[in-house]
Design a protein around this motif. Structure first.
Motif, mmCIF file in Angstrom:
data_model
loop_
_atom_site.group_PDB
_atom_site.id
_atom_site.type_symbol
_atom_site.label_atom_id
_atom_site.label_comp_id
_atom_site.label_asym_id
_atom_site.label_seq_id
_atom_site.Cartn_x
_atom_site.Cartn_y
_atom_site.Cartn_z
ATOM 1 N N ALA A 92 6.503 4.898 6.509
ATOM 2 C CA ALA A 92 5.442 4.090 5.904
ATOM 3 C C ALA A 92 4.082 4.500 6.461
ATOM 4 N N ASN A 93 4.049 4.838 7.719
ATOM 5 C CA ASN A 93 2.795 5.206 8.385
ATOM 6 C C ASN A 93 2.144 6.446 7.779
ATOM 7 N N VAL A 94 2.927 7.374 7.251
ATOM 8 C CA VAL A 94 2.352 8.607 6.715
ATOM 9 C C VAL A 94 2.094 8.549 5.210
ATOM 10 N N ILE A 95 2.389 7.424 4.574
ATOM 11 C CA ILE A 95 2.034 7.251 3.164
ATOM 12 C C ILE A 95 0.550 6.876 3.116
ATOM 13 N N ALA A 96 -0.221 7.636 2.330
ATOM 14 C CA ALA A 96 -1.656 7.350 2.194
ATOM 15 C C ALA A 96 -1.904 6.382 1.043
ATOM 16 N N THR A 97 -1.301 6.676 -0.119
ATOM 17 C CA THR A 97 -1.500 5.803 -1.281
ATOM 18 C C THR A 97 -0.193 5.605 -2.028
ATOM 19 N N ILE A 98 -0.113 4.464 -2.705
ATOM 20 C CA ILE A 98 0.996 4.157 -3.621
ATOM 21 C C ILE A 98 0.363 3.933 -4.986
ATOM 22 N N ASN A 99 0.748 4.767 -5.940
ATOM 23 C CA ASN A 99 0.161 4.720 -7.291
ATOM 24 C C ASN A 99 -1.368 4.727 -7.254
ATOM 25 N N GLY A 100 -1.924 5.560 -6.392
ATOM 26 C CA GLY A 100 -3.369 5.765 -6.326
ATOM 27 C C GLY A 100 -4.149 4.749 -5.524
ATOM 28 N N SER A 101 -3.480 3.734 -4.992
ATOM 29 C CA SER A 101 -4.179 2.694 -4.233
ATOM 30 C C SER A 101 -3.786 2.725 -2.772
ATOM 31 N N GLY A 102 -4.769 2.488 -1.931
ATOM 32 C CA GLY A 102 -4.483 2.336 -0.512
ATOM 33 C C GLY A 102 -3.736 1.035 -0.294
ATOM 34 N N SER A 103 -2.882 1.001 0.693
ATOM 35 C CA SER A 103 -2.082 -0.186 0.973
ATOM 36 C C SER A 103 -2.053 -0.412 2.472
ATOM 37 N N SER A 104 -1.763 -1.642 2.854
ATOM 38 C CA SER A 104 -1.611 -1.945 4.274
ATOM 39 C C SER A 104 -0.285 -1.377 4.763
ATOM 40 N N ILE A 105 -0.146 -1.263 6.058
ATOM 41 C CA ILE A 105 1.115 -0.778 6.623
ATOM 42 C C ILE A 105 2.258 -1.722 6.230
ATOM 43 N N MET A 106 1.984 -3.006 6.139
ATOM 44 C CA MET A 106 2.992 -3.991 5.715
ATOM 45 C C MET A 106 3.438 -3.711 4.286
ATOM 46 N N GLN A 107 2.494 -3.466 3.379
ATOM 47 C CA GLN A 107 2.843 -3.194 1.984
ATOM 48 C C GLN A 107 3.648 -1.898 1.865
ATOM 49 N N LYS A 108 3.264 -0.876 2.614
ATOM 50 C CA LYS A 108 3.985 0.397 2.561
ATOM 51 C C LYS A 108 5.390 0.240 3.139
ATOM 52 N N TYR A 109 5.518 -0.513 4.228
ATOM 53 C CA TYR A 109 6.826 -0.756 4.840
ATOM 54 C C TYR A 109 7.733 -1.508 3.861
ATOM 55 N N GLU A 110 7.225 -2.583 3.281
ATOM 56 C CA GLU A 110 8.021 -3.371 2.341
ATOM 57 C C GLU A 110 8.339 -2.580 1.074
ATOM 58 N N PHE A 111 7.412 -1.720 0.649
ATOM 59 C CA PHE A 111 7.695 -0.840 -0.495
ATOM 60 C C PHE A 111 8.920 0.013 -0.189
ATOM 61 N N LEU A 112 8.970 0.617 1.002
ATOM 62 C CA LEU A 112 10.095 1.475 1.368
ATOM 63 C C LEU A 112 11.395 0.689 1.514
ATOM 64 N N ILE A 113 11.308 -0.536 1.993
ATOM 65 C CA ILE A 113 12.500 -1.379 2.130
ATOM 66 C C ILE A 113 13.082 -1.693 0.743
ATOM 67 N N ASP A 114 12.203 -1.884 -0.256
ATOM 68 C CA ASP A 114 12.641 -2.310 -1.587
ATOM 69 C C ASP A 114 12.878 -1.164 -2.578
ATOM 70 N N VAL A 115 12.459 0.048 -2.247
ATOM 71 C CA VAL A 115 12.576 1.167 -3.176
ATOM 72 C C VAL A 115 14.061 1.511 -3.380
ATOM 73 N N PRO A 116 14.432 2.000 -4.565
ATOM 74 C CA PRO A 116 15.834 2.393 -4.778
ATOM 75 C C PRO A 116 16.275 3.426 -3.722
ATOM 76 N N PRO A 117 17.530 3.373 -3.298
ATOM 77 C CA PRO A 117 18.010 4.277 -2.243
ATOM 78 C C PRO A 117 17.754 5.757 -2.523
ATOM 79 N N GLY A 118 17.892 6.178 -3.780
ATOM 80 C CA GLY A 118 17.640 7.578 -4.115
ATOM 81 C C GLY A 118 16.191 7.971 -3.880
ATOM 82 N N ASP A 119 15.269 7.054 -4.201
ATOM 83 C CA ASP A 119 13.847 7.318 -3.953
ATOM 84 C C ASP A 119 13.554 7.360 -2.456
ATOM 85 N N TYR A 120 14.182 6.446 -1.720
ATOM 86 C CA TYR A 120 13.959 6.443 -0.268
ATOM 87 C C TYR A 120 14.420 7.771 0.341
ATOM 88 N N ALA A 121 15.598 8.242 -0.055
ATOM 89 C CA ALA A 121 16.106 9.500 0.473
ATOM 90 C C ALA A 121 15.178 10.653 0.110
#
Length: 170
Positions: A92-121
């Protein structure tokens, strides 16, 4: 940082020798470390699309300040009995943007927790392809038996700001 700050840039680490099964320690200088540099072909500003969700990510390289920020996140997030997955947090720390928007470390962490397993891999594999930093293993010689073996190395803040043992020097 350590080499430029301290005249003695050697470091001592403790380890359990797999050969003689005794507690030992080894000393090494910074010149013994293998540094993996970022390949010039890696373009971190390029959008990276995930195969399942089609979410677009960009990435950034971590900086020294991130260590304090991630530690603070872990403490805050852990309240209420939640457990922080440090590997997910590092990604999560090395993600700069999600869909073109900056996000907090919390949003990036939760995004990774909720992303489909194939996307996470897919994200994890991509981040690992950066292959930058210090090799995580080093061949060391046991100071008890003289045997050599690979040992994992990690750097905590004490590496950059070593503690002095005044009781031992009085």
């Amino acid at each position: 940082l350590r080499a430029n700050t301290y005249k003695d840039s050697t470091y001592t680490m403790k380890f359990d020798c797999p050969k003689c099964k005794k507690d030992s320690e080894y000393n090494f200088g910074l010149d013994c470390l293998v540094v993996n540099e970022l390949d010039d072909a890696v373009d971190l500003d390029k959008e990276f699309e995930l195969p399942q969700s089609k979410t677009k990510l960009t990435f950034r390289l971590p900086v020294v300040e991130d260590e304090r920020r991630l530690e603070s996140f872990s403490v805050k997030y852990s309240t209420g009995g939640r457990v922080v997955d440090q590997e997910v947090l590092a990604i999560a720390n090395v993600i700069a943007t999600i869909n073109g928007s900056g996000s907090s470390i919390m949003q990036k962490y939760e995004f990774l927790i909720d992303v489909p397993p194939g996307d996470y891999a897919y994200v994890e594999s991509y981040v690992e392809s950066f292959d930058i930093g210090i090799d995580s293993e080093m061949m060391v010689t046991c100071n008890k038996c003289g045997g050599t073996s690979p040992v994992g190395i990690t750097f905590q803040k004490e590496f950059f700001l070593p503690k002095f043992d005044f009781a031992r020097h009085t």
